[in-house]
Design a protein around this motif. Sequence first.
Motif, mmCIF file in Angstrom:
data_model
loop_
_atom_site.group_PDB
_atom_site.id
_atom_site.type_symbol
_atom_site.label_atom_id
_atom_site.label_comp_id
_atom_site.label_asym_id
_atom_site.label_seq_id
_atom_site.Cartn_x
_atom_site.Cartn_y
_atom_site.Cartn_z
ATOM 1 N N GLU A 71 0.822 -1.208 0.000
ATOM 2 C CA GLU A 71 0.000 0.000 0.000
ATOM 3 C C GLU A 71 0.859 1.262 0.000
ATOM 4 O O GLU A 71 1.873 1.331 0.692
ATOM 5 N N ASP A 72 0.418 2.256 -0.791
ATOM 6 C CA ASP A 72 1.125 3.542 -0.900
ATOM 7 C C ASP A 72 2.611 3.328 -1.200
ATOM 8 O O ASP A 72 3.502 3.789 -0.482
ATOM 9 N N PHE A 73 2.855 2.664 -2.327
ATOM 10 C CA PHE A 73 4.209 2.306 -2.758
ATOM 11 C C PHE A 73 4.865 3.521 -3.419
ATOM 12 O O PHE A 73 4.307 4.129 -4.330
ATOM 13 N N LYS A 74 6.076 3.869 -2.959
ATOM 14 C CA LYS A 74 6.779 5.046 -3.484
ATOM 15 C C LYS A 74 8.237 4.720 -3.766
ATOM 16 O O LYS A 74 8.866 3.977 -3.021
ATOM 17 N N VAL A 75 8.741 5.299 -4.855
ATOM 18 C CA VAL A 75 10.163 5.198 -5.207
ATOM 19 C C VAL A 75 10.717 6.608 -5.361
ATOM 20 O O VAL A 75 10.138 7.450 -6.064
ATOM 21 N N PHE A 76 11.846 6.882 -4.686
ATOM 22 C CA PHE A 76 12.490 8.198 -4.727
ATOM 23 C C PHE A 76 13.835 8.092 -5.439
ATOM 24 O O PHE A 76 14.500 7.047 -5.399
ATOM 25 N N GLU A 77 14.247 9.200 -6.064
ATOM 26 C CA GLU A 77 15.509 9.201 -6.818
ATOM 27 C C GLU A 77 16.715 9.022 -5.911
ATOM 28 O O GLU A 77 17.676 8.349 -6.266
ATOM 29 N N THR A 78 16.682 9.642 -4.744
ATOM 30 C CA THR A 78 17.785 9.515 -3.790
ATOM 31 C C THR A 78 17.198 9.188 -2.416
ATOM 32 O O THR A 78 15.980 9.059 -2.254
ATOM 33 N N LYS A 79 18.056 9.105 -1.430
ATOM 34 C CA LYS A 79 17.610 8.863 -0.058
ATOM 35 C C LYS A 79 17.384 10.168 0.701
ATOM 36 O O LYS A 79 17.200 10.163 1.913
ATOM 37 N N ASN A 80 17.367 11.281 -0.036
ATOM 38 C CA ASN A 80 17.099 12.593 0.555
ATOM 39 C C ASN A 80 15.639 12.680 0.991
ATOM 40 O O ASN A 80 14.722 12.403 0.209
ATOM 41 N N GLU A 81 15.400 13.105 2.201
ATOM 42 C CA GLU A 81 14.044 13.157 2.741
ATOM 43 C C GLU A 81 13.172 14.177 2.011
ATOM 44 O O GLU A 81 11.938 14.096 2.069
ATOM 45 N N ASN A 82 13.770 15.153 1.335
ATOM 46 C CA ASN A 82 13.000 16.207 0.681
ATOM 47 C C ASN A 82 12.609 15.877 -0.755
ATOM 48 O O ASN A 82 11.936 16.683 -1.417
ATOM 49 N N LYS A 90 -1.007 3.847 -5.301
ATOM 50 C CA LYS A 90 -1.824 3.472 -4.159
ATOM 51 C C LYS A 90 -1.681 1.988 -3.849
ATOM 52 O O LYS A 90 -1.638 1.582 -2.688
ATOM 53 N N GLU A 91 -1.632 1.161 -4.892
ATOM 54 C CA GLU A 91 -1.532 -0.292 -4.696
ATOM 55 C C GLU A 91 -0.505 -0.881 -5.653
ATOM 56 O O GLU A 91 -0.495 -0.559 -6.842
ATOM 57 N N VAL A 92 0.353 -1.747 -5.132
ATOM 58 C CA VAL A 92 1.196 -2.616 -5.952
ATOM 59 C C VAL A 92 0.993 -4.036 -5.443
ATOM 60 O O VAL A 92 1.272 -4.327 -4.279
ATOM 61 N N TYR A 93 0.467 -4.890 -6.323
ATOM 62 C CA TYR A 93 0.223 -6.281 -5.932
ATOM 63 C C TYR A 93 1.362 -7.150 -6.468
ATOM 64 O O TYR A 93 1.665 -7.130 -7.663
ATOM 65 N N VAL A 94 1.976 -7.893 -5.571
ATOM 66 C CA VAL A 94 3.064 -8.801 -5.921
ATOM 67 C C VAL A 94 2.528 -10.227 -5.815
ATOM 68 O O VAL A 94 2.146 -10.669 -4.720
ATOM 69 N N GLY A 95 2.461 -10.930 -6.957
ATOM 70 C CA GLY A 95 1.839 -12.251 -6.998
ATOM 71 C C GLY A 95 2.850 -13.379 -6.939
ATOM 72 O O GLY A 95 3.852 -13.383 -7.655
ATOM 73 N N PHE A 96 2.568 -14.367 -6.070
ATOM 74 C CA PHE A 96 3.423 -15.544 -5.906
ATOM 75 C C PHE A 96 2.676 -16.791 -6.371
ATOM 76 O O PHE A 96 1.466 -16.934 -6.144
ATOM 77 N N LYS A 110 3.940 -12.276 -10.808
ATOM 78 C CA LYS A 110 3.109 -11.245 -11.407
ATOM 79 C C LYS A 110 3.170 -9.978 -10.566
ATOM 80 O O LYS A 110 3.281 -10.043 -9.341
ATOM 81 N N ILE A 111 3.112 -8.814 -11.255
ATOM 82 C CA ILE A 111 3.060 -7.517 -10.579
ATOM 83 C C ILE A 111 1.918 -6.700 -11.180
ATOM 84 O O ILE A 111 1.789 -6.597 -12.404
ATOM 85 N N ASP A 112 1.080 -6.147 -10.312
ATOM 86 C CA ASP A 112 0.020 -5.231 -10.724
ATOM 87 C C ASP A 112 0.305 -3.846 -10.156
ATOM 88 O O ASP A 112 0.551 -3.705 -8.952
ATOM 89 N N LEU A 113 0.268 -2.841 -11.026
ATOM 90 C CA LEU A 113 0.447 -1.452 -10.614
ATOM 91 C C LEU A 113 -0.894 -0.741 -10.763
ATOM 92 O O LEU A 113 -1.470 -0.724 -11.863
ATOM 93 N N GLU A 114 -1.394 -0.138 -9.682
ATOM 94 C CA GLU A 114 -2.740 0.428 -9.722
ATOM 95 C C GLU A 114 -2.811 1.804 -9.049
ATOM 96 O O GLU A 114 -2.248 2.013 -7.981
#
Length: 379
Positions: A71-82, A90-96, A110-114
């Motif tokens: 839930e609420d999956f985020k990717v940032f360019e760096t590890k800078n907090e700003n 909102k949702e990323v489903y990782v299927g096994f 499988k991966i679902d991006l929503e």
Amino acid sequence: MIKKLLLLISICLLILIGVFAATVLVLYNKQDAIVQELLTKANADFAGKIELRDSHIALFHDFPYISIDLEDFKVFETKNENDSPIINLKEVYVGFDLWTIINGKTEIKKIDLEHGRIDLVQYPDGELNLEKAFATQVPVEDTEEEFHLHLKQIEITDVDISKSKPDADLMVDVYISEAATSFKSNPEHIYADLDSKFELSIILDGDTTFIKHKHFEFETEVDYSKPNQSLAISPTTAKLEGALFETGGTIEFKDDVYVDLKFSGNKPNFDLFLAVAPPELAPALKKYQNKGQIFFEATIQGNTANGNSPAINARFGCEHAFFNNTEVDKKLDELNFSGYFTNGEARNASTMEFSIKDFSARPEARLARTALLVCPHLF
């Protein structure tokens, strides 16, 4: 005999249900450990940062796969907090796969991006912010094994993807309402089927171009060659605002990302021209009955990365066409013309040309002829 058969079937069903329940219980107990392992490895290996608010089992989201919802999956360019997130979903489903879990493995199939956004920025050196985020800081021998990736399917729903080049004041925005792809692979090739519906807008110098909120649909097959790092797109019938055209070609991902794409159409009416018309004109144009032999051919060829732009060339025209405005009973008959577009030797607006020639038409009982050449670089 029937009772024994029913008893045997019941026992088999109970065994299957028991195995399924046990597998779900194992995954439920391990989900936090699985997610934490992936997060820890990713944040240690990559220059960027991955965050999520929570995770839980989504048992029947992609059955027969058993999914974990990030839930609420985020990717940032760096590890800078700003930093602002590049990926904000909102949702990323990782299927096994059920059976790999039974065998003690946790392979992502499988991966679902929503529901969310992906904001890509291309810097003057050609590198994307997402590439910087996923730049490895720790040597990884096999990315697939490191992150348990054995993907068979990817689905995207309600995701807005933008790609901007600040130095060129150019932004491409693609809103994907739905897209699905499935994979087959061998040591040298990855074969994929792709089915998608999306809306495309191109914004130049802060203003939309004639490609504004254009709706595309296509279903195609692609072949990625691992040794050559190239993608072959099978001849495909695509749909633009309801009008059909043909496309296909290749993309080579080595070095400067060379593309060789072809587009063509040959239709008995103006549907294709109406499809690419500015939204403001489309309602007025659709009032007219129209018919004629319409054609276009376009190519995009050349390097596209590291500051390069491809050559764009197009030919188009029509023969023996007519427009009829039934509201006022006015008719334009025997419409003929041919034309071309090119971005020229410099492959930008400085050498762009747009031409319509051999234009003739018969409004009412008269015959008119003209030609047009537009060269913005001369102004």
